[in-house]
Design a protein around this motif. Structure first.
Motif, PDB file in Angstrom:
ATOM      1  N   SER A 267      72.417 -25.384  14.369  1.00  0.00           N
ATOM      2  CA  SER A 267      73.468 -24.723  13.590  1.00  0.00           C
ATOM      3  C   SER A 267      73.025 -24.400  12.170  1.00  0.00           C
ATOM      4  O   SER A 267      73.789 -23.815  11.402  1.00  0.00           O
ATOM      5  CB  SER A 267      74.717 -25.609  13.543  1.00  0.00           C
ATOM      6  OG  SER A 267      74.454 -26.818  12.831  1.00  0.00           O
ATOM      7  N   SER A 268      71.795 -24.770  11.829  1.00  0.00           N
ATOM      8  CA  SER A 268      71.292 -24.512  10.477  1.00  0.00           C
ATOM      9  C   SER A 268      71.038 -23.023  10.282  1.00  0.00           C
ATOM     10  O   SER A 268      70.439 -22.367  11.125  1.00  0.00           O
ATOM     11  CB  SER A 268      70.001 -25.298  10.244  1.00  0.00           C
ATOM     12  OG  SER A 268      69.474 -24.996   8.978  1.00  0.00           O
ATOM     13  N   TYR A 357      85.731 -26.996   8.461  1.00  0.00           N
ATOM     14  CA  TYR A 357      84.727 -26.943   9.519  1.00  0.00           C
ATOM     15  C   TYR A 357      83.637 -27.979   9.260  1.00  0.00           C
ATOM     16  O   TYR A 357      83.286 -28.259   8.112  1.00  0.00           O
ATOM     17  CB  TYR A 357      84.095 -25.548   9.596  1.00  0.00           C
ATOM     18  CG  TYR A 357      85.123 -24.462   9.774  1.00  0.00           C
ATOM     19  CD1 TYR A 357      85.717 -24.243  11.011  1.00  0.00           C
ATOM     20  CD2 TYR A 357      85.521 -23.675   8.699  1.00  0.00           C
ATOM     21  CE1 TYR A 357      86.682 -23.267  11.182  1.00  0.00           C
ATOM     22  CE2 TYR A 357      86.481 -22.688   8.856  1.00  0.00           C
ATOM     23  CZ  TYR A 357      87.056 -22.487  10.099  1.00  0.00           C
ATOM     24  OH  TYR A 357      88.013 -21.517  10.257  1.00  0.00           O
ATOM     25  N   TYR A 358      83.105 -28.502  10.357  1.00  0.00           N
ATOM     26  CA  TYR A 358      82.019 -29.469  10.288  1.00  0.00           C
ATOM     27  C   TYR A 358      80.754 -28.809  10.832  1.00  0.00           C
ATOM     28  O   TYR A 358      80.590 -28.652  12.035  1.00  0.00           O
ATOM     29  CB  TYR A 358      82.376 -30.730  11.074  1.00  0.00           C
ATOM     30  CG  TYR A 358      83.472 -31.534  10.421  1.00  0.00           C
ATOM     31  CD1 TYR A 358      83.167 -32.547   9.513  1.00  0.00           C
ATOM     32  CD2 TYR A 358      84.812 -31.255  10.675  1.00  0.00           C
ATOM     33  CE1 TYR A 358      84.179 -33.269   8.891  1.00  0.00           C
ATOM     34  CE2 TYR A 358      85.825 -31.963  10.058  1.00  0.00           C
ATOM     35  CZ  TYR A 358      85.498 -32.977   9.164  1.00  0.00           C
ATOM     36  OH  TYR A 358      86.491 -33.691   8.535  1.00  0.00           O
ATOM     37  N   GLY A 359      79.904 -28.354   9.922  1.00  0.00           N
ATOM     38  CA  GLY A 359      78.620 -27.773  10.307  1.00  0.00           C
ATOM     39  C   GLY A 359      78.716 -26.450  11.026  1.00  0.00           C
ATOM     40  O   GLY A 359      77.921 -26.170  11.908  1.00  0.00           O
ATOM     41  N   SER A 360      79.664 -25.577  10.684  1.00  0.00           N
ATOM     42  CA  SER A 360      79.852 -24.324  11.414  1.00  0.00           C
ATOM     43  C   SER A 360      79.769 -23.107  10.502  1.00  0.00           C
ATOM     44  O   SER A 360      80.527 -22.153  10.638  1.00  0.00           O
ATOM     45  CB  SER A 360      81.211 -24.336  12.125  1.00  0.00           C
ATOM     46  OG  SER A 360      81.327 -25.422  12.983  1.00  0.00           O
ATOM     47  N   ALA A 382      73.730 -29.049   3.940  1.00  0.00           N
ATOM     48  CA  ALA A 382      74.683 -28.489   2.988  1.00  0.00           C
ATOM     49  C   ALA A 382      74.031 -27.403   2.144  1.00  0.00           C
ATOM     50  O   ALA A 382      74.632 -26.347   1.886  1.00  0.00           O
ATOM     51  CB  ALA A 382      75.236 -29.601   2.087  1.00  0.00           C
ATOM     52  N   GLY A 383      72.795 -27.630   1.707  1.00  0.00           N
ATOM     53  CA  GLY A 383      72.101 -26.629   0.902  1.00  0.00           C
ATOM     54  C   GLY A 383      71.834 -25.356   1.672  1.00  0.00           C
ATOM     55  O   GLY A 383      72.002 -24.241   1.150  1.00  0.00           O
ATOM     56  N   GLN A 384      71.415 -25.476   2.933  1.00  0.00           N
ATOM     57  CA  GLN A 384      71.168 -24.298   3.759  1.00  0.00           C
ATOM     58  C   GLN A 384      72.459 -23.525   4.003  1.00  0.00           C
ATOM     59  O   GLN A 384      72.471 -22.285   3.980  1.00  0.00           O
ATOM     60  CB  GLN A 384      70.530 -24.729   5.086  1.00  0.00           C
ATOM     61  CG  GLN A 384      69.105 -25.219   4.925  1.00  0.00           C
ATOM     62  CD  GLN A 384      68.655 -26.116   6.065  1.00  0.00           C
ATOM     63  OE1 GLN A 384      69.430 -26.438   6.972  1.00  0.00           O
ATOM     64  NE2 GLN A 384      67.394 -26.535   6.030  1.00  0.00           N
TER      65      GLN A 384
END
Length: 551
Positions: A267-268, A357-360, A382-384
């Motif tokens: 998901s990155s 959202y969590y990682g989306s 978080a930075g990406q």
């Protein structure tokens, strides 16, 4: 892609056959010629084409027809298909009607009968009209369509699933896209049936779960064999690497994933420190490459499918899947990774999937267009996400509890954040509440020693660390106090665990307390949370599988 339609209407069978023949002779390569033998039938055909969302390029209608004249057909076509070109076919005596129709039906052209030879009297004008139509024509999307509410958690889950498997789809917001209502009405459906999937083959699914979608799309969800040399549970970077090396070294290899390939790394939005990719690549791209490579080398991959239990029986590892099917393996590698921790603050649970959202970041970036968004977390994920969202949002706020990012984020990412003008890092700050009715519209922030303040927000993305996805296996394999799997020397160096290892040999480096059960990647105690490290451990686990199988 469907060819656009040229509709020709005439109540005289001979004239209709003649015009249809001439049109097919010149235009059948790029258009479908649809002849209709009466005015009422033409109106019904236009209605049907509209419901089916067929592309209509041109209507050529004879003026003198009983019940419904040609001008009426063209006027109806203009209402339903305003971009389609409208042409009237008329006798010399009816030229006055044709001239009136230029205003009444916004006629594009009229032809006098006879039109022979068509090479001179018909084709040149029609080619000009069709070129003009093609200049503004945008073909309708013919693949998978997802209709739902923008702020629906179920719609968000489906979008995340389809994106995770790189399935192309068109998203239609029921509240904003007029086409969605037309499509639902044509299927006899309404808002209560959402979310709705319209498949390319014409089938329709209301409120589907990901397993139904996977089966329809042809994703393999069942193992093809009863016994494997090695089964890998979890298709993050570690699991994919293990599948690639296991298959390439001749092991009968099965990889099982319950979500989507790539894990959290998948998901990155951008990975820039992975060896061999100087310009970086997305997590989805990396996962797809690895998936393709493992399959080409002979690994069997099934997803979405979940392992719910594992037991040892007669020296074999027996895996029970969510659908109660069983798979047997000589060795198993646990690469289940970690899952994002949830934030415990008022409003967040209620608005999860509806602005929280969590990682989306990738699937919901478009809703952030020219809006302020907040990211909680100071790690690389978080930075990406912040860098990715900065291309959409008016401003991106990165909220961290500590004083700086240096302890938790890679230097290259910190520099990128500093150089991006619409990204701001809020240190010593916490999100203490999420506000909104049906969707998020504001967050409440609290800086150290200050009173809470409310700020408008379109979306909140949470990256506050992770917990191992091992709760289902901790009864069989030893885990530390945080749930991470213990392996190798950790099992014998600590007296608390030494009695759990029963063999005379020492456990292999990545072996759990169960012989032949290995762990690699982020879910293993002591692992470094980096993509390259996970890939290395997954590859290395295959070496130990070989050693175990040769005992």
């Amino acid at each position: 892609m469907k060819k656009p339609i040229i509709l020709t209407v005439d109540d005289d069978p001979q004239v209709l056959a003649s015009i249809a023949r001439d049109l097919r002779q010149e235009f059948r390569r790029d258009y479908r010629i649809l002849p209709v033998g009466s005015g009422p039938a033409a109106l019904a055909t236009l209605n049907e084409l509209r419901v089916r969302a067929e592309p209509l390029a041109l209507v050529l209608a004879d003026q003198r027809m009983p019940e419904v004249e040609g001008v009426e057909v063209l006027a109806h076509a203009r209402t339903l298909f305003p971009e389609a070109k409208r042409v009237l076919l008329t006798a010399y005596a009816d030229t006055s009607a044709a001239i009136r129709a230029i205003n009444a039906a916004q006629l594009d052209h009229y032809f006098l009968k006879p039109w022979d030879p068509p090479e001179q009297l018909l084709y040149p004008t029609l080619h000009d009209l069709l070129r003009s139509w093609q200049a503004t024509y945008r073909p309708a999307f013919e693949g998978l369509r997802l209709i739902g509410f923008q702020w629906s958690p179920r719609s968000h889950e489906l979008k995340d699933f389809l994106s995770g498997y790189l399935v192309a789809y068109q998203w239609l917001d029921f509240e904003k896209d007029a086409e969605s209502s037309t499509l639902l009405t044509a299927q006899g459906l309404g808002a209560d049936d959402l979310p709705v999937l319209l498949y390319a083959d014409g089938q329709v699914a209301t409120k589907p779960d990901k397993y139904d979608v996977a089966r329809h799309l042809g994703l393999p969800t069942a193992a093809q064999q009863e016994l494997y040399d090695v089964v890998i549970i979890g298709a993050g970077p570690a699991g994919l690497a293990a599948a690639v090396y296991g298959a390439s070294e001749g092991l009968k290899t099965l990889l099982i994933e319950k979500q989507s390939f790539g894990g959290q790394a998948g998901s990155s939005s951008r990975i820039e420190n992975y060896l061999g990719f100087p310009t970086g690549l997305s997590g989805a791209d990396l996962a797809y490459r690895a998936w393709t490579q493992a399959t080409r080398l002979g690994a069997e991959l099934i997803a979405p499918q979940e392992v719910v239990a594992l037991r040892v029986q007669d020296g074999y590892k027996v895996l029970t899947l969510k659908d109660q099917a069983e798979v047997r393996a000589r060795a198993v590698i646990l690469t289940t990774g970690v899952s994002y921790r949830t934030l415990d603050a008022p409003g967040l649970a209620r608005l999860s999937g509806a602005g929280v959202y969590y990682g989306s970041a990738r699937t919901e970036a478009h809703l952030c267009q020219d809006q302020p968004v907040y990211i909680i977390g100071g790690g690389n994920s978080a930075g990406q996400a912040a860098m990715f969202l900065s291309a959409y949002a008016s401003r991106v706020y990165v909220v961290i509890r500590g004083a700086s990012l240096e302890a938790s984020m890679s230097t290259y990412l910190i520099e990128q954040l500093r150089q991006t003008p619409n990204i701001e890092v809020l240190s010593n700050t916490q999100v203490v509440e999420a506000c909104g009715g049906q969707s998020l519209d504001a967050v409440v922030l609290q800086h150290d020693g200050q009173a809470p303040e409310k700020h408008p927000a379109r979306a909140l993305f949470v990256f506050i660390g992770a917990k191992p996805s091992t709760e289902w296996i901790c009864d069989l394999a030893l885990c530390d106090a945080k749930g991470y799997l213990l392996t190798g020397r950790d099992l014998v160096a600590d007296p608390r665990y030494a009695t759990h290892w029963k063999l005379s040999r020492e456990p292999f480096l990545l072996e759990t307390c169960v012989p032949g059960l290995f762990a690699a990647g982020d879910g293993r105690a002591g692992a470094m949370a980096r993509v390259a490290s996970a890939v290395g451990e997954g590859s290395m686990a295959i070496k130990f599988v070989h050693q175990y199988l040769s005992e």
